[in-house]
Design a protein around this motif. Structure first.
Motif, PDB file in Angstrom:
ATOM      1  N   HIS A 102       0.840  -1.185   0.000  1.00 31.54           N
ATOM      2  CA  HIS A 102       0.000   0.000   0.000  1.00 31.54           C
ATOM      3  C   HIS A 102       0.882   1.243   0.000  1.00 31.54           C
ATOM      4  O   HIS A 102       1.970   1.259   0.592  1.00 31.54           O
ATOM      5  CB  HIS A 102      -0.887   0.042   1.247  1.00 31.54           C
ATOM      6  CG  HIS A 102      -1.912  -1.041   1.304  1.00 31.54           C
ATOM      7  ND1 HIS A 102      -3.017  -1.075   0.482  1.00 31.54           N
ATOM      8  CD2 HIS A 102      -2.012  -2.129   2.107  1.00 31.54           C
ATOM      9  CE1 HIS A 102      -3.750  -2.137   0.756  1.00 31.54           C
ATOM     10  NE2 HIS A 102      -3.166  -2.789   1.737  1.00 31.54           N
ATOM     11  N   LEU A 105      -3.305   4.628   3.138  1.00 32.41           N
ATOM     12  CA  LEU A 105      -3.748   3.914   4.336  1.00 32.41           C
ATOM     13  C   LEU A 105      -4.491   4.825   5.300  1.00 32.41           C
ATOM     14  O   LEU A 105      -5.371   4.373   6.027  1.00 32.41           O
ATOM     15  CB  LEU A 105      -2.550   3.293   5.056  1.00 32.41           C
ATOM     16  CG  LEU A 105      -1.878   2.092   4.398  1.00 32.41           C
ATOM     17  CD1 LEU A 105      -0.577   1.761   5.121  1.00 32.41           C
ATOM     18  CD2 LEU A 105      -2.808   0.885   4.402  1.00 32.41           C
ATOM     19  N   ARG A 155     -13.817  -5.110   7.872  1.00 35.69           N
ATOM     20  CA  ARG A 155     -12.434  -4.787   8.245  1.00 35.69           C
ATOM     21  C   ARG A 155     -12.348  -3.367   8.768  1.00 35.69           C
ATOM     22  O   ARG A 155     -12.749  -2.412   8.096  1.00 35.69           O
ATOM     23  CB  ARG A 155     -11.514  -4.930   7.038  1.00 35.69           C
ATOM     24  CG  ARG A 155     -10.009  -4.782   7.408  1.00 35.69           C
ATOM     25  CD  ARG A 155      -9.169  -4.464   6.192  1.00 35.69           C
ATOM     26  NE  ARG A 155      -9.499  -3.138   5.665  1.00 35.69           N
ATOM     27  CZ  ARG A 155      -9.454  -2.826   4.375  1.00 35.69           C
ATOM     28  NH1 ARG A 155      -9.139  -3.721   3.481  1.00 35.69           N
ATOM     29  NH2 ARG A 155      -9.773  -1.589   3.980  1.00 35.69           N
ATOM     30  N   TYR A 162       0.009  -0.278  11.232  1.00 40.03           N
ATOM     31  CA  TYR A 162      -1.451  -0.314  11.224  1.00 40.03           C
ATOM     32  C   TYR A 162      -1.906  -1.719  11.578  1.00 40.03           C
ATOM     33  O   TYR A 162      -1.184  -2.702  11.377  1.00 40.03           O
ATOM     34  CB  TYR A 162      -2.047   0.156   9.895  1.00 40.03           C
ATOM     35  CG  TYR A 162      -1.875  -0.770   8.712  1.00 40.03           C
ATOM     36  CD1 TYR A 162      -2.857  -1.703   8.382  1.00 40.03           C
ATOM     37  CD2 TYR A 162      -0.753  -0.683   7.893  1.00 40.03           C
ATOM     38  CE1 TYR A 162      -2.715  -2.534   7.281  1.00 40.03           C
ATOM     39  CE2 TYR A 162      -0.609  -1.504   6.794  1.00 40.03           C
ATOM     40  CZ  TYR A 162      -1.585  -2.429   6.482  1.00 40.03           C
ATOM     41  OH  TYR A 162      -1.434  -3.241   5.394  1.00 40.03           O
ATOM     42  N   THR A 163      -3.101  -1.791  12.141  1.00 36.61           N
ATOM     43  CA  THR A 163      -3.708  -3.067  12.489  1.00 36.61           C
ATOM     44  C   THR A 163      -5.044  -3.173  11.781  1.00 36.61           C
ATOM     45  O   THR A 163      -5.866  -2.264  11.859  1.00 36.61           O
ATOM     46  CB  THR A 163      -3.899  -3.211  14.009  1.00 36.61           C
ATOM     47  OG1 THR A 163      -2.630  -3.095  14.658  1.00 36.61           O
ATOM     48  CG2 THR A 163      -4.514  -4.566  14.354  1.00 36.61           C
ATOM     49  N   SER A 164      -5.232  -4.269  11.075  1.00 40.65           N
ATOM     50  CA  SER A 164      -6.523  -4.553  10.456  1.00 40.65           C
ATOM     51  C   SER A 164      -7.289  -5.485  11.383  1.00 40.65           C
ATOM     52  O   SER A 164      -6.827  -6.599  11.673  1.00 40.65           O
ATOM     53  CB  SER A 164      -6.336  -5.201   9.088  1.00 40.65           C
ATOM     54  OG  SER A 164      -5.830  -4.272   8.152  1.00 40.65           O
ATOM     55  N   HIS A 165      -8.425  -5.020  11.877  1.00 46.52           N
ATOM     56  CA  HIS A 165      -9.295  -5.845  12.709  1.00 46.52           C
ATOM     57  C   HIS A 165     -10.395  -6.419  11.815  1.00 46.52           C
ATOM     58  O   HIS A 165     -11.214  -5.665  11.271  1.00 46.52           O
ATOM     59  CB  HIS A 165      -9.911  -5.007  13.832  1.00 46.52           C
ATOM     60  CG  HIS A 165      -8.917  -4.513  14.827  1.00 46.52           C
ATOM     61  ND1 HIS A 165      -8.533  -5.235  15.930  1.00 46.52           N
ATOM     62  CD2 HIS A 165      -8.210  -3.348  14.867  1.00 46.52           C
ATOM     63  CE1 HIS A 165      -7.642  -4.554  16.625  1.00 46.52           C
ATOM     64  NE2 HIS A 165      -7.424  -3.411  16.003  1.00 46.52           N
ATOM     65  N   TYR A 166     -10.396  -7.731  11.655  1.00 44.63           N
ATOM     66  CA  TYR A 166     -11.416  -8.392  10.834  1.00 44.63           C
ATOM     67  C   TYR A 166     -12.502  -8.950  11.756  1.00 44.63           C
ATOM     68  O   TYR A 166     -12.217  -9.747  12.660  1.00 44.63           O
ATOM     69  CB  TYR A 166     -10.795  -9.536  10.031  1.00 44.63           C
ATOM     70  CG  TYR A 166      -9.786  -9.083   9.001  1.00 44.63           C
ATOM     71  CD1 TYR A 166     -10.188  -8.726   7.720  1.00 44.63           C
ATOM     72  CD2 TYR A 166      -8.431  -9.017   9.316  1.00 44.63           C
ATOM     73  CE1 TYR A 166      -9.267  -8.312   6.770  1.00 44.63           C
ATOM     74  CE2 TYR A 166      -7.506  -8.600   8.377  1.00 44.63           C
ATOM     75  CZ  TYR A 166      -7.926  -8.255   7.101  1.00 44.63           C
ATOM     76  OH  TYR A 166      -7.000  -7.840   6.176  1.00 44.63           O
ATOM     77  N   SER A 210      -1.470  -7.313  12.395  1.00 45.08           N
ATOM     78  CA  SER A 210      -0.665  -6.108  12.531  1.00 45.08           C
ATOM     79  C   SER A 210       0.391  -6.032  11.431  1.00 45.08           C
ATOM     80  O   SER A 210       0.968  -7.051  11.036  1.00 45.08           O
ATOM     81  CB  SER A 210       0.019  -6.083  13.898  1.00 45.08           C
ATOM     82  OG  SER A 210       0.786  -4.913  14.072  1.00 45.08           O
ATOM     83  N   ARG A 267      -9.592  -0.655  10.067  1.00 42.65           N
ATOM     84  CA  ARG A 267      -8.148  -0.430  10.023  1.00 42.65           C
ATOM     85  C   ARG A 267      -7.787   0.742  10.925  1.00 42.65           C
ATOM     86  O   ARG A 267      -8.351   1.833  10.792  1.00 42.65           O
ATOM     87  CB  ARG A 267      -7.707  -0.152   8.589  1.00 42.65           C
ATOM     88  CG  ARG A 267      -6.209   0.112   8.442  1.00 42.65           C
ATOM     89  CD  ARG A 267      -5.851   0.360   6.991  1.00 42.65           C
ATOM     90  NE  ARG A 267      -5.911  -0.867   6.216  1.00 42.65           N
ATOM     91  CZ  ARG A 267      -6.126  -0.904   4.899  1.00 42.65           C
ATOM     92  NH1 ARG A 267      -6.356   0.214   4.241  1.00 42.65           N
ATOM     93  NH2 ARG A 267      -6.144  -2.051   4.256  1.00 42.65           N
ATOM     94  N   ARG A 268      -6.860   0.509  11.833  1.00 41.19           N
ATOM     95  CA  ARG A 268      -6.372   1.567  12.715  1.00 41.19           C
ATOM     96  C   ARG A 268      -4.899   1.800  12.433  1.00 41.19           C
ATOM     97  O   ARG A 268      -4.095   0.861  12.450  1.00 41.19           O
ATOM     98  CB  ARG A 268      -6.567   1.172  14.181  1.00 41.19           C
ATOM     99  CG  ARG A 268      -8.032   1.122  14.589  1.00 41.19           C
ATOM    100  CD  ARG A 268      -8.195   1.150  16.079  1.00 41.19           C
ATOM    101  NE  ARG A 268      -9.578   1.345  16.474  1.00 41.19           N
ATOM    102  CZ  ARG A 268      -9.977   1.524  17.729  1.00 41.19           C
ATOM    103  NH1 ARG A 268      -9.091   1.511  18.710  1.00 41.19           N
ATOM    104  NH2 ARG A 268     -11.251   1.701  18.015  1.00 41.19           N
TER     105      ARG A 268
END
Length: 245
Positions: free
Chosen positions: A145, A150, A170, A181-185, A199, A172-173
């Protein structure tokens, strides 16, 4: 990725991985990698983070000699269960160290997996060890990316369909100070709700080019995607091709 512990998502959810996590790999990805392997001399190729074989298997079906490195043995078990999966040599280990023997015409890492390496040190180490395993004229290819994309407001939340029905949301933080960044699914699949955090340590194209130069590699070309699109100021994604002189 680095050595797996049993709680890592790749180990915990290997059986569901292909259903829950839609691949950004397309026929264009496989075609581009096959072309690059041919450009590099047609020798053996190595995938870092080979996972369940979503790229390795189609490349092998094209007649390429494909090897892989994967930290989660559970993911490799899924690859082995697929047609042709037992014919691909997989080394279980930390791909930042490229723990394989031999030299390759092409080494590649896709789907942003390179950025699961936790630190700049690990990422630079991956470049260095990859360079050691490239034949003269060999290529190292990764996708990424663009960091500015992002943090765009429309990148924070996405809804992704999953195989067999259901949906993944998803979140994304981005931690700009930590360059992470952390993608929380959040996965809704009929069997309940599952939370899978992943992460990443992101890097700019310029930082990647510097890591490559430190490893003795040079940028051959950069695309705006796997179909070979031109990389421009409007690109949100890139595919970078590094060459061992």
């Amino acid at each position: 990725m680095t050595e797996q512990d049993p709680s890592h998502y790749a180990a915990r959810f290997a059986a569901n991985y292909d259903d829950w996590f839609p691949s950004y790999v397309t026929d264009s990805t496989v075609e581009r990698l096959a072309l690059l392997a041919k450009v590099a001399g047609g020798g053996p190729v190595l995938e870092l983070g080979s996972g369940t074989g979503r790229v390795a298997l189609p490349l092998a079906a094209r007649g390429l000699e494909v090897h892989g490195v994967e930290a989660a043995s559970e993911m490799t078990d899924r690859l082995r269960a697929k047609p042709g999966g037992r014919d691909i040599p997989i080394t279980v280990g930390d791909f930042s160290r490229v723990p394989v023997d031999g030299a390759f015409a092409l080494v590649y890492v896709v789907n942003g997996t390179f950025f699961e390496l936790d630190s700049q040190h690990d990422q630079a180490q991956c470049f260095a060890h990859t360079a050691d395993h490239l034949l003269p004229g060999g290529l190292f290819v990764l996708d990424a990316h663009v960091p500015e994309a992002l943090v765009a407001p429309d990148a924070a939340v996405a809804t992704l369909p999953i195989r067999g029905g259901g949906v993944t949301v998803r979140l994304r933080r981005v931690d700009r100070a930590a360059q992470r960044y952390t993608s929380h699914y959040l996965i809704f699949d009929g069997g309940g709700i599952h939370h899978v955090p992943v992460s990443f340590r992101y890097a700019s194209a310029g930082e990647l080019d510097l890591m490559a130069a430190m490893a003795g590699l040079r940028l051959r070309e950069r695309f705006g995607g796997w179909a070979g699109e031109k990389y421009t100021a409007a690109s949100t994604y890139h595919v970078s091709v590094y060459e061992r002189p």
